[in-house]
Design a protein around this motif. Structure first.
Motif, mmCIF file in Angstrom:
data_model
loop_
_atom_site.group_PDB
_atom_site.id
_atom_site.type_symbol
_atom_site.label_atom_id
_atom_site.label_comp_id
_atom_site.label_asym_id
_atom_site.label_seq_id
_atom_site.Cartn_x
_atom_site.Cartn_y
_atom_site.Cartn_z
ATOM 1 N N SER A 284 -1.971 -0.583 10.625
ATOM 2 C CA SER A 284 -2.599 0.591 10.009
ATOM 3 C C SER A 284 -3.934 0.917 10.657
ATOM 4 O O SER A 284 -4.229 2.076 10.962
ATOM 5 C CB SER A 284 -2.830 0.347 8.507
ATOM 6 N N LYS A 285 -4.706 -0.116 10.892
ATOM 7 C CA LYS A 285 -6.022 0.086 11.506
ATOM 8 C C LYS A 285 -5.890 0.676 12.903
ATOM 9 O O LYS A 285 -6.597 1.616 13.267
ATOM 10 C CB LYS A 285 -6.767 -1.254 11.564
ATOM 11 N N ARG A 286 -4.961 0.148 13.669
ATOM 12 C CA ARG A 286 -4.797 0.639 15.047
ATOM 13 C C ARG A 286 -4.209 2.030 15.082
ATOM 14 O O ARG A 286 -4.525 2.824 15.960
ATOM 15 C CB ARG A 286 -3.938 -0.346 15.836
ATOM 16 N N ARG B 23 -1.955 -4.440 7.928
ATOM 17 C CA ARG B 23 -3.358 -4.018 8.057
ATOM 18 C C ARG B 23 -3.747 -3.820 9.518
ATOM 19 O O ARG B 23 -4.487 -2.896 9.851
ATOM 20 C CB ARG B 23 -4.279 -5.043 7.385
ATOM 21 N N ILE B 24 -3.250 -4.696 10.389
ATOM 22 C CA ILE B 24 -3.522 -4.549 11.825
ATOM 23 C C ILE B 24 -2.918 -3.249 12.343
ATOM 24 O O ILE B 24 -3.561 -2.463 13.041
ATOM 25 C CB ILE B 24 -2.947 -5.750 12.609
ATOM 26 N N GLN C 203 -1.032 -8.825 6.275
ATOM 27 C CA GLN C 203 -2.008 -8.903 7.370
ATOM 28 C C GLN C 203 -1.513 -8.129 8.594
ATOM 29 O O GLN C 203 -2.287 -7.454 9.277
ATOM 30 C CB GLN C 203 -2.278 -10.365 7.739
ATOM 31 N N ASP D 75 0.825 -1.217 0.000
ATOM 32 C CA ASP D 75 0.000 0.000 0.000
ATOM 33 C C ASP D 75 0.857 1.265 0.000
ATOM 34 O O ASP D 75 0.613 2.196 0.774
ATOM 35 C CB ASP D 75 -0.940 0.021 1.217
ATOM 36 N N ASN E 273 0.063 8.035 13.410
ATOM 37 C CA ASN E 273 0.740 7.254 12.391
ATOM 38 C C ASN E 273 2.253 7.253 12.570
ATOM 39 O O ASN E 273 2.998 6.899 11.674
ATOM 40 C CB ASN E 273 0.411 7.823 11.005
ATOM 41 N N VAL F 168 -4.734 4.319 12.841
ATOM 42 C CA VAL F 168 -5.829 5.221 12.499
ATOM 43 C C VAL F 168 -6.760 5.409 13.690
ATOM 44 O O VAL F 168 -7.178 6.525 14.023
ATOM 45 C CB VAL F 168 -6.630 4.673 11.290
ATOM 46 N N GLU F 169 -7.066 4.297 14.357
ATOM 47 C CA GLU F 169 -7.949 4.365 15.519
ATOM 48 C C GLU F 169 -7.339 5.204 16.635
ATOM 49 O O GLU F 169 -8.041 5.912 17.366
ATOM 50 C CB GLU F 169 -8.238 2.951 16.041
#
Length: 219
Positions: free
Chosen positions: A180-182, A177-178, A174, A58, A189, A184-185
């Motif tokens: 990146s998601k966290r 993605r974990i 994978q 990405d 960054n 953002v939450e």
């Protein structure tokens, strides 16, 4: 034109570990993925070996630090905790021609989970799929075990380079993605070397010094 990045520049650094019985092909999976090499005369790893590879996910530069070792010797049991420390992904490898290596996967998985974060990304690997006439572990058995334990699953051949790149890349994707998601939450960054979990940060940069302490090993 994209800006030039130095060799040591990356957005994320993820530590992966290779686990499984001796002789299942862990070292050749590592060399195939990181150097596109395969050694028919490869001997069992003694001590700890590691290699790195950088790839893009990405539009982010992800550097994988991949550890391989042999815990068959009592001498090296002492480094078990250091080996697993900071790992955010694992490839649990068995030999599709040796059923005993598949039977032992449960033990390896327990040891992994005893020493790592519960959210570690794990892929079950049935290696040596090129030896089709010697298959002792049906694909469906591997799939069933993976589903039961919530693992990803692939069959690979380090010799023929089948699915090796796909397996490592899937695990790293994978993990990314974990993270990146966290990030953002959390609205942050800035953390580029850890998978935050349960309010803690797992820093994989610290483990390079462990390698220097224990030394490395043969092919």
């Amino acid at each position: 034109m994209a800006a030039y990045r130095g060799e040591e520049e990356y957005d994320y650094l993820f530590k992966l570990v290779l686990i499984g019985d001796s002789g299942v092909g862990k070292s050749n999976l590592l060399s195939r993925f990181t150097r596109n090499e395969f050694n028919l005369e490869s001997k069992s790893t003694i001590g700890v070996e590691f290699a790195t590879k950088t790839l893009n996910i990405d539009s982010k530069v992800v550097k994988a630090q991949i550890w391989d070792t042999c815990f068959d010797s009592v001498k090296y049991r002492a480094i078990t905790s250091a080996y697993y420390r900071g790992a955010v992904g694992a490839l649990l490898v068995y030999d599709v021609t040796r059923h005993s290596t598949f039977e032992n996967a449960s033990r390896w998985l327990k040891e992994l989970r005893d020493h790592t974060d519960p959210n570690i990304v794990v892929m079950l690997i049935g290696n040596k799929s090129d030896l089709r006439h010697l298959i002792a572990v049906p694909t469906d058995d591997g799939k069933s075990f993976a589903e039961r334990e919530s693992l990803y699953f692939m069959e690979t051949s380090a010799l023929e380079a089948t699915n090796v790149e796909n397996a490592f890349t899937e695990v790293l994707t994978q993990i990314y993605r974990i993270v990146s998601k966290r990030a953002v939450e959390a609205g942050d960054n800035s953390d580029t070397s850890a998978v935050p979990s349960k309010g803690q940060t797992i820093n994989v940069k610290e483990d390079s010094s462990v390698l220097k302490r224990f030394g490395c090993c043969s092919n």
